[in-house]
Design a protein around this motif. Sequence first.
Motif, PDB file in Angstrom:
ATOM      1  N   ILE A 131       1.138 -24.448  27.483  1.00  0.00           N
ATOM      2  CA  ILE A 131       0.476 -25.245  26.852  1.00  0.00           C
ATOM      3  C   ILE A 131       0.867 -26.234  27.296  1.00  0.00           C
ATOM      4  CG2 ILE A 131      -0.082 -26.831  25.411  1.00  0.00           C
ATOM      5  CD1 ILE A 131      -0.602 -24.560  22.983  1.00  0.00           C
ATOM      6  N   CYS A 132       2.005 -26.531  27.662  1.00  0.00           N
ATOM      7  CA  CYS A 132       3.196 -27.548  28.707  1.00  0.00           C
ATOM      8  C   CYS A 132       3.195 -27.350  30.472  1.00  0.00           C
ATOM      9  CB  CYS A 132       4.278 -27.635  27.123  1.00  0.00           C
ATOM     10  SG  CYS A 132       4.522 -27.518  26.252  1.00  0.00           S
ATOM     11  N   ASP A 133       2.808 -29.140  30.507  1.00  0.00           N
ATOM     12  CA  ASP A 133       2.492 -29.031  32.147  1.00  0.00           C
ATOM     13  C   ASP A 133       3.456 -28.458  32.263  1.00  0.00           C
ATOM     14  OD1 ASP A 133      -0.098 -28.380  32.708  1.00  0.00           O
ATOM     15  OD2 ASP A 133       0.232 -31.250  31.781  1.00  0.00           O
ATOM     16  N   GLN A 134       5.267 -28.876  32.019  1.00  0.00           N
ATOM     17  CA  GLN A 134       6.388 -29.649  32.683  1.00  0.00           C
ATOM     18  C   GLN A 134       6.901 -27.684  32.756  1.00  0.00           C
ATOM     19  OE1 GLN A 134       5.324 -31.833  30.568  1.00  0.00           O
ATOM     20  NE2 GLN A 134       6.540 -33.684  31.511  1.00  0.00           N
ATOM     21  N   PHE A 135       6.458 -27.172  31.521  1.00  0.00           N
ATOM     22  CA  PHE A 135       6.833 -25.622  31.124  1.00  0.00           C
ATOM     23  C   PHE A 135       5.901 -24.998  32.441  1.00  0.00           C
ATOM     24  CE2 PHE A 135       7.074 -21.501  29.471  1.00  0.00           C
ATOM     25  CZ  PHE A 135       8.777 -21.065  29.764  1.00  0.00           C
ATOM     26  N   ALA A 136       5.229 -24.490  32.092  1.00  0.00           N
ATOM     27  CA  ALA A 136       4.110 -24.238  32.910  1.00  0.00           C
ATOM     28  C   ALA A 136       4.028 -23.457  33.863  1.00  0.00           C
ATOM     29  CB  ALA A 136       2.493 -23.623  32.168  1.00  0.00           C
ATOM     30  N   THR A 137       4.397 -24.836  34.746  1.00  0.00           N
ATOM     31  CA  THR A 137       3.889 -24.544  36.724  1.00  0.00           C
ATOM     32  C   THR A 137       5.739 -24.936  37.082  1.00  0.00           C
ATOM     33  OG1 THR A 137       4.708 -27.415  36.278  1.00  0.00           O
ATOM     34  CG2 THR A 137       2.256 -26.508  36.895  1.00  0.00           C
ATOM     35  N   LEU A 138       6.639 -24.149  35.974  1.00  0.00           N
ATOM     36  CA  LEU A 138       8.308 -23.903  36.447  1.00  0.00           C
ATOM     37  C   LEU A 138       7.862 -22.412  37.305  1.00  0.00           C
ATOM     38  CD1 LEU A 138      10.174 -24.385  33.814  1.00  0.00           C
ATOM     39  CD2 LEU A 138      10.132 -25.728  36.179  1.00  0.00           C
ATOM     40  N   ASP A 139       9.035 -21.878  38.303  1.00  0.00           N
ATOM     41  CA  ASP A 139       8.742 -20.450  38.571  1.00  0.00           C
ATOM     42  C   ASP A 139       8.954 -19.942  37.604  1.00  0.00           C
ATOM     43  OD1 ASP A 139       9.653 -19.259  41.196  1.00  0.00           O
ATOM     44  OD2 ASP A 139      10.974 -19.007  39.257  1.00  0.00           O
ATOM     45  N   PHE A 140       8.570 -18.324  38.085  1.00  0.00           N
ATOM     46  CA  PHE A 140       8.386 -17.703  36.738  1.00  0.00           C
ATOM     47  C   PHE A 140       9.194 -16.650  36.279  1.00  0.00           C
ATOM     48  CE2 PHE A 140       8.669 -12.780  35.973  1.00  0.00           C
ATOM     49  CZ  PHE A 140       8.303 -12.767  34.591  1.00  0.00           C
ATOM     50  N   ASN A 141      10.679 -16.781  37.336  1.00  0.00           N
ATOM     51  CA  ASN A 141      11.517 -16.229  36.792  1.00  0.00           C
ATOM     52  C   ASN A 141      12.420 -17.250  36.109  1.00  0.00           C
ATOM     53  OD1 ASN A 141      11.320 -14.103  38.001  1.00  0.00           O
ATOM     54  ND2 ASN A 141      12.239 -14.970  39.809  1.00  0.00           N
ATOM     55  N   ASP A 142      12.144 -18.698  36.005  1.00  0.00           N
ATOM     56  CA  ASP A 142      13.245 -19.732  35.400  1.00  0.00           C
ATOM     57  C   ASP A 142      12.372 -19.713  34.338  1.00  0.00           C
ATOM     58  OD1 ASP A 142      14.190 -20.722  37.437  1.00  0.00           O
ATOM     59  OD2 ASP A 142      13.865 -22.313  38.460  1.00  0.00           O
ATOM     60  N   LYS A 143      11.087 -19.685  33.933  1.00  0.00           N
ATOM     61  CA  LYS A 143      10.456 -20.307  32.571  1.00  0.00           C
ATOM     62  C   LYS A 143      10.838 -18.635  32.274  1.00  0.00           C
ATOM     63  CE  LYS A 143       6.426 -19.617  34.570  1.00  0.00           C
ATOM     64  NZ  LYS A 143       4.809 -20.134  34.533  1.00  0.00           N
ATOM     65  N   LEU A 144      11.411 -17.309  32.801  1.00  0.00           N
ATOM     66  CA  LEU A 144      10.869 -16.836  32.023  1.00  0.00           C
ATOM     67  C   LEU A 144      12.442 -16.336  31.335  1.00  0.00           C
ATOM     68  CD1 LEU A 144      10.793 -13.300  30.568  1.00  0.00           C
ATOM     69  CD2 LEU A 144      11.744 -12.425  32.894  1.00  0.00           C
ATOM     70  N   TYR A 145      13.589 -17.149  32.206  1.00  0.00           N
ATOM     71  CA  TYR A 145      14.906 -16.993  32.035  1.00  0.00           C
ATOM     72  C   TYR A 145      15.197 -18.351  30.875  1.00  0.00           C
ATOM     73  CZ  TYR A 145      19.800 -19.260  32.218  1.00  0.00           C
ATOM     74  OH  TYR A 145      20.874 -19.720  32.054  1.00  0.00           O
ATOM     75  N   LEU A 146      14.437 -19.416  30.763  1.00  0.00           N
ATOM     76  CA  LEU A 146      14.657 -20.381  29.572  1.00  0.00           C
ATOM     77  C   LEU A 146      13.749 -20.044  27.972  1.00  0.00           C
ATOM     78  CD1 LEU A 146      13.022 -23.410  31.113  1.00  0.00           C
ATOM     79  CD2 LEU A 146      15.634 -22.998  30.809  1.00  0.00           C
ATOM     80  N   PHE A 147      12.534 -18.545  28.514  1.00  0.00           N
ATOM     81  CA  PHE A 147      12.395 -18.207  27.102  1.00  0.00           C
ATOM     82  C   PHE A 147      13.562 -17.348  26.768  1.00  0.00           C
ATOM     83  CE2 PHE A 147      10.031 -15.160  24.611  1.00  0.00           C
ATOM     84  CZ  PHE A 147       9.187 -15.575  24.219  1.00  0.00           C
ATOM     85  N   LYS A 148      14.012 -16.664  26.920  1.00  0.00           N
ATOM     86  CA  LYS A 148      14.797 -15.955  26.647  1.00  0.00           C
ATOM     87  C   LYS A 148      15.884 -16.112  25.786  1.00  0.00           C
ATOM     88  CE  LYS A 148      13.698 -11.146  29.551  1.00  0.00           C
ATOM     89  NZ  LYS A 148      13.887 -10.244  30.218  1.00  0.00           N
ATOM     90  N   ASN A 149      16.653 -17.587  26.981  1.00  0.00           N
ATOM     91  CA  ASN A 149      18.034 -18.251  26.272  1.00  0.00           C
ATOM     92  C   ASN A 149      17.087 -18.877  25.155  1.00  0.00           C
ATOM     93  OD1 ASN A 149      20.027 -19.255  26.988  1.00  0.00           O
ATOM     94  ND2 ASN A 149      19.471 -21.125  27.185  1.00  0.00           N
ATOM     95  N   SER A 150      16.968 -19.183  24.912  1.00  0.00           N
ATOM     96  CA  SER A 150      16.141 -20.152  23.575  1.00  0.00           C
ATOM     97  C   SER A 150      15.333 -19.794  22.249  1.00  0.00           C
ATOM     98  CB  SER A 150      15.037 -21.426  23.748  1.00  0.00           C
ATOM     99  OG  SER A 150      14.216 -21.016  24.479  1.00  0.00           O
ATOM    100  N   TRP A 151      14.805 -18.159  22.844  1.00  0.00           N
ATOM    101  CA  TRP A 151      13.196 -18.064  21.424  1.00  0.00           C
ATOM    102  C   TRP A 151      13.891 -17.409  20.292  1.00  0.00           C
ATOM    103  CZ3 TRP A 151      12.856 -13.519  18.524  1.00  0.00           C
ATOM    104  CH2 TRP A 151      13.839 -12.693  19.226  1.00  0.00           C
TER     105      TRP A 151
END
Length: 289
Positions: A131-151
């Motif tokens: 839902i969040c613009d700053q996250f959604a517009t990141l490169d896919f690999n960066d989004k996946l990294y941030l998600f795995k690192n935090s969930w």
Amino acid sequence: MKLESGKEIPSPSNEIRNSLTAQPTSSVIRPFSAIELFPYTRLIFKEDGRTLVDMSPIEAAINEILNSSHASPVMPGIKLTFMQQLNYGFAVFDNEFKPKEPITVTNKLDQHVLLKYHEKFMLVLAKILMICDQFATLDFNDKLYLFKNSWHIFYLIERHYTSIEYFGRAKEDLRVFINDQIAVDYNDDNEFHIKGVNQKLFNRNRQLWLPFRDKFVKNLIIPMKDLQITQYELAFLLSHILWNVQNSEGLSEETIKIAKQVTEQTAMELHNYFLYEKVSFCLLKPHKK
């Protein structure tokens, strides 16, 4: 699943769901019962009696959610900050997290029940972040990294927060939800057992769990009860965990730059929240003697 605006959040495709029927040739597959076949994750029964967990379907489902380069719109035409979008996401998906009665408090758990809630939590959190613009517009690999690192860190915080909201702030009450209907009592470790795990082996390893439990009580439960944190502050914790990238390797320079910008903005918003909202709320709230 749809937002209040009527815009639909991407859901895993039928292709991913159909992949669950694929049969691995090296395994003996028993007929699945309801607990053995989850919405995505599946159990594989090996000839030697071992049970393996195939996480590839849930990983594919999360990848599909994160693969979009556009945020799911909240309020078209209105510019919202990351914190506003994140807080809105929690409000939209609140029903997915809150307890559903009847509630069972037990010291005999099923690891597959916990796994089933883990996959649900990951899917919901991925949709919230998109839902969040700053996250959604990141490169896919960066989004996946941030998600795995935090969930998983956030999973632990959210479960303790939700437990406090439901069971209350008495410091001697240490009941904690593991999903939306089952809770454990940290005070009751008598004959604690996880189904499917050898009891003798579990008893030997239980001493490794106790220090974690004590840290959860000291560093999560007691401070959260003392501070009476709100859903807004819970969202801020997720934001801080998500964008804490100082020691992260492999992220693009653009993502690191955005992380710094979002962190500064959310810190300012939290300051204003304390100054204009929470302090006023605490002053107006009647105090118990």
